[in-house]
Motif scaffolding. Structure first.
Motif, PDB file in Angstrom:
ATOM      1  N   GLU A  70     145.316 -57.411 -25.815  1.00 56.31           N
ATOM      2  CA  GLU A  70     146.666 -57.199 -26.339  1.00 56.31           C
ATOM      3  C   GLU A  70     147.716 -57.987 -25.553  1.00 56.31           C
ATOM      4  O   GLU A  70     148.644 -58.559 -26.142  1.00 56.31           O
ATOM      5  CB  GLU A  70     147.004 -55.704 -26.298  1.00 56.31           C
TER       6      GLU A  70
ATOM      7  N   GLN B  94     147.820 -44.723 -28.080  1.00 57.62           N
ATOM      8  CA  GLN B  94     146.579 -44.925 -27.331  1.00 57.62           C
ATOM      9  C   GLN B  94     146.572 -44.060 -26.075  1.00 57.62           C
ATOM     10  O   GLN B  94     145.565 -43.429 -25.750  1.00 57.62           O
ATOM     11  CB  GLN B  94     146.444 -46.405 -26.957  1.00 57.62           C
TER      12      GLN B  94
ATOM     13  N   ASN C 213     140.853 -53.333 -24.982  1.00 57.94           N
ATOM     14  CA  ASN C 213     141.870 -53.652 -25.991  1.00 57.94           C
ATOM     15  C   ASN C 213     143.135 -54.216 -25.350  1.00 57.94           C
ATOM     16  O   ASN C 213     143.721 -55.180 -25.847  1.00 57.94           O
ATOM     17  CB  ASN C 213     142.214 -52.396 -26.784  1.00 57.94           C
TER      18      ASN C 213
ATOM     19  N   GLN D  37     142.946 -50.091 -33.484  1.00 58.18           N
ATOM     20  CA  GLN D  37     143.102 -51.237 -32.593  1.00 58.18           C
ATOM     21  C   GLN D  37     142.482 -52.489 -33.200  1.00 58.18           C
ATOM     22  O   GLN D  37     143.063 -53.579 -33.127  1.00 58.18           O
ATOM     23  CB  GLN D  37     142.473 -50.924 -31.234  1.00 58.18           C
TER      24      GLN D  37
ATOM     25  N   ASN E  61     144.569 -55.850 -34.227  1.00 56.83           N
ATOM     26  CA  ASN E  61     144.260 -57.147 -33.633  1.00 56.83           C
ATOM     27  C   ASN E  61     143.860 -58.167 -34.692  1.00 56.83           C
ATOM     28  O   ASN E  61     144.207 -59.347 -34.587  1.00 56.83           O
ATOM     29  CB  ASN E  61     143.148 -57.011 -32.589  1.00 56.83           C
TER      30      ASN E  61
ATOM     31  N   GLU F  64     151.927 -48.418 -30.577  1.00 54.67           N
ATOM     32  CA  GLU F  64     150.472 -48.561 -30.492  1.00 54.67           C
ATOM     33  C   GLU F  64     149.956 -48.128 -29.120  1.00 54.67           C
ATOM     34  O   GLU F  64     148.975 -47.395 -29.009  1.00 54.67           O
ATOM     35  CB  GLU F  64     150.096 -50.027 -30.758  1.00 54.67           C
TER      36      GLU F  64
END
Length: 799
Positions: free
Chosen positions: A631, A606, A627, A555, A559, A602
């Motif tokens: 996001e 997760q 996150n 993550q 990012n 993604e």
């Protein structure tokens, strides 16, 4: 010659040519480059002439600076729009819907009279309509048909233009020389995109009426800014500007993030319970106060004996992840996942109807333009009765089988890397023990485990890039009819690989590491190396470490890439268009939107981490929540500020991702049952407490075996983890515990699956009010199109 561009610009084609190549004498230095440019020029001329024959208005704009950049502005006249709107089954309005739209949290907060801090008043709310498929001969029955400029939405005009661009040939059909996507891949064109609606920045100076803002400015002001982190996403505005497919992604991401909040709260409470246990746990106190009472056997051939009391801190840290609260949390998360998916189905059904996509996949979805142009034959569609391109099922099956073999090969490569990392950890531990450095020797297991986790993350990211490229090639080769089927097969290929890629190491630590070690004097070996055992704190703390490194590390890397890549692109494009540049120049400098696959992947991976292995890491939902808050804004900023405007695509739901999420949910129930039964200390503690008058005094001694007398030349006895006697045979308690563990797995998964089925039964997939609206819309469409004679439209020109 290109005919003058008359209407609004619906699409832009761009290509670049180096001015240096145009000078005399320079072409002779690179004859191959000259030949490629000539073929590209011929393809472009042929392609544009065919677009002109299809009735598309064109205008060329040429800019010369360091490079010669040519822009062709395309627009579709009314007759072309009508023909293709019917061809691709666009839906148009019959009557406005006056019922306001609310989500579940708005209704709940309104009922209990609590101020809704998430609500915001977003201007220019797109109206909701009852709709039906467009028919040219019923034009007068549709709302707004008197105004040809605004009857079709901007996104619908883009869809029509893209359909034409995607199916127009520029060379030989047998060689697949069809469509704009192929021309882009061959670099004959640099870009093809619809225009954004002006800049995203708010106009400076005086206070501006919010109703006068463009849709892009509204999305930036009320969605993409960090200040909007606590507000509802303006989903109807997103759908109006980007289409249903992108809007459904953000709807799902927001829904998932909202549901993570209760999971994060419960997980944090379970973690705090683990902190309390660190202070009060009886076995932890026994280990810390044991001093020289428990002398442990060496961990390798060259290692020395060690005292169990030396792992006092590590054992206490393990209690953060291995305690009775994790059992409750595992059951909670299993039911959370089932309930989340059931309520998402309801939300998806509401949005699909509101956005006119509830019957898209079954009856409305047309064949892919690339498939239409390259399919070897045609066949009558049994649903619509139309003659459509066809690819033989047997040939597709053979190609799909070949793709399956490639998946198996790549999965084997992943497993080879997993074994290599296991060997790496063992060898590194041996090297550290030989170093004779006291500090390194004490931390050898942790160093080997942590570096192995980081190395595993790097291998995962490297293999992912290779396989995604292979999956794209294979799926294109399989010739799937519709875009939905094409994307589903591509996603399935990649996910099967990524599932093994990301989860193989955690699965090994959870269920295999430390299971086949043997006992002192009879250790099991692989490739001549003693099998890995769990660290001093147990396997669960190693699993938590592995999950945090992979999940949080991935993550963070993603990012950082999303922050840095646009900045690097801006540096590359310095000296681009000035502030007074035309819109097509400004948009050309933006990044290409490559779809939603990476974003979905993604989030789904997760979801797997926070459900399949949640028993080992109760803080995983909290990290996921943090996150995802980031996001949502990062993705919003990319679409509004950094990406060229993508072509709007229709979608009924999130596609095969929902099936994958359901499979993950089933796997998570079974995984957590085995984690608690065979990896956690929960059942051994429960068994010992039951047989020891309800207390854990002496539990540490109960879990340790004593080495055989012939283990070493000095007949020195030592202890090791295992329920064995002095001869290395399993004690009766081992078999009692095994029966308890198997019984727990069966009871756990039956109870959770039963409650899940009960939730599924109690929560209908489609709300009752939506079913009524669907019936109402069917009735109105039937009334609007009620004529026996159905006239087939003719193309406006020779297509």
């Amino acid at each position: 010659m290109l005919i003058p561009h008359l209407g609004p610009t619906d699409f832009v084609l761009v290509w670049e040519e180096s001015l240096a190549v145009l000078k005399d004498g320079t072409l002779e230095k690179d004859k191959s480059s000259h030949a490629i440019q000539d073929s590209h020029r011929k393809w472009r001329e042929d392609f544009l002439s065919r677009l002109q024959a299809a009735g598309i208005d064109q205008e060329m704009v040429i800019l010369q600076a360091k490079k010669k950049i040519s822009y062709v502005l395309l627009s579709a006249p009314w007759s072309v729009l009508c023909y293709y709107a019917e061809e691709i089954s666009l839906r148009v309005p019959l009557q406005m819907v006056t019922t306001p739209n609310f989500n579940w949290s708005e209704r709940m907060l309104e009922k209990i009279k609590i101020l809704n801090l998430m609500s915001q008043d977003v201007p220019s709310m797109p109206p909701d309509y009852y709709t039906c498929q467009f028919r040219t001969n019923k034009l007068e029955r549709f709302l707004g048909s008197e105004n040809k400029e605004t009857f079709f939405k901007t996104t619908q005009r883009h869809q029509v233009l893209y359909e034409i661009l995607a199916r127009t040939p520029y060379g030989a059909l047998k060689r697949g020389e069809v469509g704009i996507e192929r021309l882009l891949s061959e670099n004959a064109f640099s870009a093809a995109y619809p225009l954004h609606e002006g800049p995203f920045e708010m106009p400076g100076g005086e206070v501006v009426d919010s109703q006068s803002l463009s849709m892009r400015q509204i999305l930036h002001q009320y969605w993409a800014r960090w200040a909007s982190w606590k507000n509802y996403q303006p989903l109807d505005h997103i759908r109006e500007y980007y289409g249903e497919k992108i809007a459904l992604y953000f709807a799902w991401l927001g829904f998932y993030t909202g549901w993570l909040l209760p999971a994060a709260v419960v997980g944090t409470l379970v973690f705090l319970f683990g902190i309390w246990l660190m202070v009060t746990d009886v076995p932890a106190r026994e280990i810390c106060e044991s001093k020289d009472e428990f002398v442990m056997c060496p961990l390798c051939k060259i290692c020395s004996y060690w005292n169990l009391s030396s792992i006092c801190t590590t054992f206490k840290a393990g209690l953060l992840f291995d305690n009775g609260g994790t059992v409750f949390f595992s059951i909670f998360m299993a039911l959370w996942a089932v309930t989340f998916l059931e309520y998402w189905k309801r939300t998806s059904a509401v949005l699909a109807h509101r956005w006119d996509c509830s019957e898209f996949q079954e009856t409305e979805e047309r064949p892919r333009p690339e498939f239409t142009a390259t399919a070897p034959m045609t066949l009558r569609n049994p649903v619509t009765g139309a003659e459509e391109p066809y690819f033989p099922k047997r040939r597709r099956f053979n190609r799909t089988l070949t793709g399956g073999m490639v998946i198996i090969i790549m999965v084997s490569v992943v497993l080879m890397f997993v074994v290599a990392i296991i060997v790496y950890r063992v060898i590194l531990s041996i090297i550290i023990y030989k170093s004779h450095n006291a500090f390194l020797i004490f931390s050898a297991g942790r160093i080997a485990s942590l570096t192995g986790s980081v190395l595993n993350l790097l291998v995962i990211l490297m293999l992912s890039r290779v396989y995604i490229y292979l999956a794209q090639v294979l799926t294109r080769w399989e010739m799937h009819r519709t875009q939905t089927k094409y994307e589903d097969m591509f996603i399935l290929k990649v996910f099967i690989f990524q599932f093994v890629n990301f989860y193989s190491s955690p699965v090994y630590i959870s269920f295999f590491k430390g299971r086949f070690v043997g006992y002192p004097g009879n250790y099991y070996k692989l490739l001549g190396i003693r099998n890995e055992d769990c660290g001093a704190g147990g396997c669960l703390i190693e699993l938590a470490q592995e999950l945090l490194v992979i999940m949080v590390g991935k993550q963070v890397i993603n990012n950082i890439q999303e922050f840095i890549m646009p900045a690097e692109d801006e540096k590359v494009k310095e000296g681009g268009p000035t502030q007074d540049a035309a819109p097509w120049e400004t948009d050309y400098e933006l990044l290409l939107c490559e779809g939603l696959f990476d974003e979905y992947l993604e989030m789904v991976l997760q979801f797997g981490f926070i459900t399949i292995f949640v028993a080992a890491c109760p803080l995983a939902p909290l990290f996921a929540l943090i996150n995802n808050w980031v996001e949502v804004r990062l993705d919003a900023q990319k679409f509004v500020c950094q990406y060229r405007r993508p072509v709007a695509e229709r979608a009924q739901d999130i596609g095969i991702w929902l099936d994958i999420l359901q499979v993950i949910t089933y796997v998570a129930v079974i995984s957590n049952a085995f984690l608690i039964a065979f990896t956690s200390d929960f059942l051994p503690r429960l068994y010992y407490r039951h047989n020891n008058d309800g207390n854990l005094q002496g539990y540490v001694n109960f879990t340790l075996g004593t080495s055989p007398s012939n283990f070493n030349a000095n007949n020195t006895q030592c202890r090791y983890r295992g329920y064995r006697d002095r001869n290395g045979h399993f004690r009766p308690e081992y078999f009692h515990l095994l029966a308890c563990r198997l019984a727990f797995v069966i009871i756990f998964e039956h109870v959770v699956f039963f409650i899940g089925r009960l939730i599924d039964f109690m929560v209908p997939d489609i709300p009752e009010d939506v079913e009524i609206k669907i019936k109402r819309e069917h009735y109105m469409a039937k009334e609007a199109l009620a004529e026996n004679e159905v006239r087939t439209p003719k193309p406006p020109k020779d297509l």
